[in-house]
Design a protein around this motif. Structure first.
Motif, mmCIF file in Angstrom:
data_model
loop_
_atom_site.group_PDB
_atom_site.id
_atom_site.type_symbol
_atom_site.label_atom_id
_atom_site.label_comp_id
_atom_site.label_asym_id
_atom_site.label_seq_id
_atom_site.Cartn_x
_atom_site.Cartn_y
_atom_site.Cartn_z
ATOM 1 N N GLY A 88 0.856 -1.193 0.000
ATOM 2 C CA GLY A 88 0.000 0.000 0.000
ATOM 3 C C GLY A 88 0.883 1.230 0.000
ATOM 4 O O GLY A 88 2.066 1.151 0.365
ATOM 5 N N SER A 89 0.344 2.369 -0.456
ATOM 6 C CA SER A 89 1.193 3.566 -0.375
ATOM 7 C C SER A 89 1.390 3.980 1.068
ATOM 8 O O SER A 89 2.348 4.686 1.386
ATOM 9 N N ASP A 90 0.510 3.519 1.960
ATOM 10 C CA ASP A 90 0.735 3.791 3.385
ATOM 11 C C ASP A 90 2.139 3.329 3.815
ATOM 12 O O ASP A 90 2.824 4.015 4.566
ATOM 13 N N PHE A 114 -4.804 13.921 3.506
ATOM 14 C CA PHE A 114 -4.746 12.516 3.908
ATOM 15 C C PHE A 114 -4.125 12.398 5.304
ATOM 16 O O PHE A 114 -2.990 12.850 5.521
ATOM 17 N N TYR A 117 -0.304 11.134 6.513
ATOM 18 C CA TYR A 117 0.935 11.940 6.493
ATOM 19 C C TYR A 117 1.283 12.356 7.929
ATOM 20 O O TYR A 117 2.421 12.241 8.371
ATOM 21 N N ALA A 160 -1.427 15.712 -1.892
ATOM 22 C CA ALA A 160 -2.308 14.734 -2.545
ATOM 23 C C ALA A 160 -2.945 15.417 -3.752
ATOM 24 O O ALA A 160 -3.579 16.458 -3.621
ATOM 25 N N ASN A 164 -7.494 14.285 -0.975
ATOM 26 C CA ASN A 164 -8.469 13.578 -0.155
ATOM 27 C C ASN A 164 -8.462 14.269 1.202
ATOM 28 O O ASN A 164 -7.377 14.462 1.735
ATOM 29 N N ASP A 189 1.288 12.859 -4.246
ATOM 30 C CA ASP A 189 0.561 11.613 -4.013
ATOM 31 C C ASP A 189 -0.605 11.525 -4.999
ATOM 32 O O ASP A 189 -1.618 12.196 -4.838
ATOM 33 N N ALA A 191 -2.807 9.128 -5.678
ATOM 34 C CA ALA A 191 -3.675 7.970 -5.397
ATOM 35 C C ALA A 191 -4.902 7.962 -6.307
ATOM 36 O O ALA A 191 -5.425 6.904 -6.641
ATOM 37 N N TYR A 192 -5.339 9.156 -6.721
ATOM 38 C CA TYR A 192 -6.570 9.250 -7.526
ATOM 39 C C TYR A 192 -6.290 9.488 -9.003
ATOM 40 O O TYR A 192 -7.160 9.974 -9.729
ATOM 41 N N THR A 215 -0.934 4.318 -6.108
ATOM 42 C CA THR A 215 -1.434 3.080 -5.514
ATOM 43 C C THR A 215 -2.379 2.424 -6.512
ATOM 44 O O THR A 215 -2.949 3.114 -7.364
ATOM 45 N N SER A 217 -4.926 0.862 -5.275
ATOM 46 C CA SER A 217 -6.131 0.704 -4.440
ATOM 47 C C SER A 217 -7.367 1.308 -5.072
ATOM 48 O O SER A 217 -8.402 0.661 -5.188
ATOM 49 N N LYS A 218 -7.278 2.592 -5.470
ATOM 50 C CA LYS A 218 -8.472 3.302 -5.892
ATOM 51 C C LYS A 218 -8.900 2.891 -7.302
ATOM 52 O O LYS A 218 -10.027 3.087 -7.700
ATOM 53 N N ARG A 225 -3.287 -4.383 -1.537
ATOM 54 C CA ARG A 225 -2.316 -3.560 -0.820
ATOM 55 C C ARG A 225 -1.016 -3.413 -1.644
ATOM 56 O O ARG A 225 -0.026 -4.104 -1.424
HETATM 57 C C1 LIG Z 1 -6.319 6.092 -0.186
HETATM 58 C C2 LIG Z 1 -5.155 6.981 -0.201
HETATM 59 C C3 LIG Z 1 -3.864 6.479 -0.042
HETATM 60 C C4 LIG Z 1 -3.622 5.079 0.474
HETATM 61 O O1 LIG Z 1 -3.456 4.170 -0.472
HETATM 62 P P1 LIG Z 1 -3.076 2.657 -0.137
HETATM 63 O O2 LIG Z 1 -2.208 2.295 -1.262
HETATM 64 O O3 LIG Z 1 -4.380 1.932 -0.108
HETATM 65 O O4 LIG Z 1 -2.357 2.601 1.178
HETATM 66 C C5 LIG Z 1 -2.788 7.336 -0.193
HETATM 67 N N1 LIG Z 1 -2.969 8.635 -0.421
HETATM 68 C C6 LIG Z 1 -4.202 9.168 -0.536
HETATM 69 C C7 LIG Z 1 -4.352 10.630 -0.785
HETATM 70 C C8 LIG Z 1 -5.331 8.361 -0.406
HETATM 71 O O5 LIG Z 1 -6.540 8.909 -0.466
#
Ligand SMILES: *Cc1c(COP(=O)(O)O)cnc(C)c1O
Length: 363
Positions: A88-90, A114, A117, A160, A164, A189, A191-192, A215, A217-218, A225
């Protein structure tokens, strides 16, 4: 034991609540920015077939090299840049903090953004500095942000892009000004990224302190992960040293590489989500009292009539729809709710529930 816990556990950890994920069984789940679409049966069958070859008795490929190749190809990553995989990016955010953290070193981002951070900064013993976004449209307050960077000299800056939980994408020129002003690393970041046409990926290398994080994920693989960090190899080689061995497991490596071969399926789904986002936005604007904010992500931030966010959230849940209540999370999010874009049917149920609840006399 109580006494020992009190003396042993760091006070900043004692003061925290564990990351809370509300139970969603039986509810329409529009709280966590998940892609609502599954895979066609034939694709599922082929995926399960590829898993037959996975050897669970063996450790994974330590760098996930086959998966790296698949990612580079599917996501069209710049060939001259390094690539680092995270659970995951976490986990990448955590690795960045572990690489950089020293007493007095700071992480800067904008607020609200987010939460990880700030959280991970705190876990690693770094101080977090948040610069409020502009109340009007959640854009970056550039003078305040540049002043704060100058004063606090953050070692890490996170932006981000899109943001988010607000859903807007920051002005690219503002981001550039921040990259140029920052004395340390700036992580954009993305993610989206499946839900916007804008990216800093193609600008990697223009500044030595820029990294781009993404990531899967989205885009529809939240359960795997898998996050990835892209940037100059010299940076990634250092960050790679704090990575736990085998951080991306064999099932994730095999499944993600498989899914990326069929990225067209995921692209179709994220495109459908973008189309649905416009419909949902339109429908929300037509509900008396609700104010949706424009979004380039797979969710929409909605401001409820004053003082009614908690009741709306509860009313939706009673009607079987789970969203995210952000009222109380940050002063700029007063009366705010966040809804993930679902399938057309899920969104229709959400809109109907909103109508039913908002028509009830308040109190
Ligand atoms: C959901 C989200 C992440 C986390 O992504 P994972 O890969 O699921 O850990 C990272 N940054 C932002 C801005 C998010 O909204």
């Amino acid at each position: 034991m109580r006494n020992l816990i009190e003396t042993l556990v760091r006070p900043e950890i004692r003061a925290l609540n564990a990351y809370h994920v509300p139970p969603a069984a039986g509810l329409i789940k529009l709280d966590a920015m998940e892609n609502p679409y599954g895979w066609p049966d034939a694709l599922k069958a082929e995926w399960l077939e590829t898993l037959r070859a996975v050897e669970l008795n063996r450790y994974p490929d330590p760098q996930g090299l086959a998966l790296q190749t698949a990612l580079r190809e599917a996501m069209d990553l710049p060939a001259e840049m390094g690539l680092l995989l995270g659970n995951g990016s976490d986990e990448l955010i955590q690795m960045l903090a572990l690489t950089i953290a020293q007493p007095g070193r700071k992480i800067l981002s904008v607020d609200p953004s987010f939460v990880m951070y700030r959280m991970i900064g705190l876990f690693a013993g770094m101080e977090y500095v948040g610069v409020p976004l502009l109340a009007e449209d959640f854009s970056i307050d550039l003078p305040a942000t540049l002043d704060t960077i100058e004063r606090e000299q953050p070692a890490l800056v996170y932006l981000a892009y899109p943001n988010n939980p607000t859903g807007n994408r920051f002005d690219a020129d503002d981001v550039v000004r921040i990259i140029e002003a920052a004395p340390g690393l700036v992580i954009v970041d993305e993610a989206y990224s499946p839900f916007t046409d804008c990216s800093f990926m193609g600008l990697l290398g223009d500044w030595e302190n820029l990294l781009v994080m993404r990531t899967v994920s989205k885009m529809g693989l939240a359960g795997l992960r898998l996050g990835y960090l892209v940037g100059p190899s010299a940076w990634l080689a250092e960050i790679d040293k704090v990575r736990l061995p085998y951080n991306v497991n064999v099932l994730t490596q095999a499944s993600a590489a498989f899914a990326l071969r069929y990225k067209a399926v995921l692209d179709e789904q994220t495109h459908a989500i973008r189309v649905e986002r416009a419909h949902l936005f339109e429908a929300l604007t037509h509900i008396e009292g609700l104010h949706p904010y424009p979004s380039e992500a797979n969710f929409i931030l909605v401001r409820a009539p004053e003082g009614r966010a908690d009741a709306l959230f509860a009313g939706l849940k009673e009607r079987g729809v789970l969203i995210k209540n952000l009222h109380g999370a940050h002063p700029l999010l007063r009366d705010c709710l966040r809804v993930t874009v679902g399938t057309p049917e899920e969104n229709a149920a959400l809109i109907k529930a909103f109508r039913d609840v908002i028509d009830l006399p308040s109190r």
